[in-house]
Enzyme design. Structure first.
Site: not given
Length: 441
Positions: A64, A95, A180, A234, A279, A306, A310
């Protein structure tokens, strides 16, 4: 306020069946269990004949971007997108800036959630202090009451001793480690897509499968040692699927997720566009086959988006230079219903689907709630919380990213014909999305 939903096919433990439902006091009530139900006690009536009612979708892997990167997405726009896609709960990856490794760093995100979230948002805390996969661990004890789990998503934990300590602390706190998996020793600088046939034909630097599965292998061993609940982000490789399958047989508390793009495409479907860069990358046909088998046999527990928005500029630089990540909240179910339930991506001409609708709902609704302990209904039952999604499974439509509520528009599905449309989304009994009126705040 009370809302009567008539003639819907509702999702139960026994499958779908017709049932009239009243939403009252944030709960689902079956009308045949209500005494003295009259028009005077009902504020709104919808006839849902031909439509399907399911528990709201849950996505345990969403970016988000707020605080720190609000030019990509915000809590407001991201949860609007979630409601549009039929999601009633999402787990927000860490992140962020500042990285939510302490209560002070977590507070801006908690405040934004309180102020702007349209659906339920459960934040992750970081594993390491700076969310780098290296260095000192964050204040895991301090943030435990406020986070759904711990992750350094975007970065693999590079040091085994640090990962062991993180697992031990998470175990004591009864929280999950959500990893991850990416061993940076296996990477070549500049890797942008799967290290496979397409990369060789088009002269791109590849990201090899070992960078994922070797860390999965290590972490599964550590999870067995520490007893922590461990979840793999993922999953994209056949080796990872095999490792997780064997670990489950041995009783290790390991679960895993994959995304729709890994199930629908292979590296030979790639195009020279930043929209195909994520990724881990989309991998080979053999990997896709293993992932499909993994969701069929229960090795893989959840399907996530996921969702990683951007700016247009960041995604316009081609495969080599674009930022990793695509959006997915507004397209996940219709893309998978069309290409996994109605069709088999490995055998598109067969006229058969790879999985049933019930299995897809299990992967997108039931299992995420069970594994992560997320409140809300797993099935439509009398008395459950009214976090609901209404679907029109007959609706065929074409994806147009300019109509997304998300600030991100990089998707693999632009111009693709999909099937299954969200008609309404209810959160806590309140209608937050309607396909005619749009988002309702």
């Amino acid at each position: 306020m009370s809302t009567l939903l008539k003639n819907a096919s509702i999702f139960t433990k026994q499958g779908f069946r017709k049932q009239d439902v009243l939403i009252s006091d944030h709960r689902v009530l079956f009308t045949d269990s209500i005494d003295n139900l009259t028009a005077d006690t009902i504020d709104t009536v919808y006839d849902l004949n031909g439509l399907f009612m399911i528990p709201g979708f849950v996505d345990v892997h969403v970016h988000l971007r707020e605080p720190g990167f609000s030019y990509k997405e915000t809590i407001r726009t991201g949860t609007d997108a979630a409601a549009h896609g039929g999601y009633t709960a999402v787990c927000a990856m860490p992140n962020l800036k500042p990285a939510p490794s302490s209560l002070a760093n977590l507070q801006p995100e908690l405040e934004a959630i309180r102020k702007d979230a349209l659906v339920h948002v459960y934040p992750y805390g970081t594993i390491t202090e700076q969310q780098t996969g290296r260095g000192a661990l964050g204040k895991m004890e301090e943030i435990a009451p406020y986070v759904i789990a711990y992750s350094d998503d975007g970065k693999g934990m590079q040091d085994e001793a640090s990962m062991r300590e993180a697992m031990q602390r998470a175990k004591r706190l009864d929280r999950m480690i959500v990893a991850h998996c990416e061993d940076e020793r296996e990477l070549v600088l500049g890797g942008c897509i799967h290290d496979g046939e397409y990369a060789r034909l088009h002269h791109h630097i590849g990201i090899n499968s070992a960078s994922e599965w070797k860390q999965v292998e290590r972490d599964v061993r550590l999870a067995a040692e520490t007893g922590v609940r461990y979840h793999v982000c993922h999953i994209s490789t056949k080796e990872s699927v095999d490792i997780i399958r064997e670990a489950k047989k041995d009783g290790t508390h390991v679960t895993g997720e994959t995304g729709p793009h890994y199930l629908m495409f292979t590296d030979m479907d790639l195009q020279e566009s930043g929209s195909w860069k994520m990724n881990p990358p989309i991998r080979s046909a053999e990997d896709r086959h293993a992932l499909l088998e993994g969701i069929k046999d229960g090795t893989i527990d959840c399907i996530i988006t996921d969702h990683a928005p951007h700016s247009a500029e960041e995604k316009s630089r081609g495969l080599d230079q674009a930022s990793f990540g695509i959006v997915g909240l507004e397209t996940c179910f219709p893309a998978l219903y069309r290409n996994l339930v109605l069709r088999d991506p490995e055998h598109p001409a067969s006229g058969k689907g790879a999985i049933t609708l019930e299995k897809l709902i299990e992967l997108m609704c039931v299992n995420p709630r069970q594994i992560f302990g997320i409140a809300g209904p797993q099935y439509i039952e009398d008395g459950v919380e009214a976090d609901l999604t209404i679907l029109d499974l007959d609706k065929v439509w074409t994806v147009d990213s300019t109509k997304f509520y998300s600030q991100g528009h990089s998707t693999l599905y632009d111009g693709m014909e999909v099937q299954g449309e969200v008609v309404k989304t209810f959160v806590g009994g309140r209608e937050v999305y309607d396909r005619e009126k749009g988002i309702e705040r």
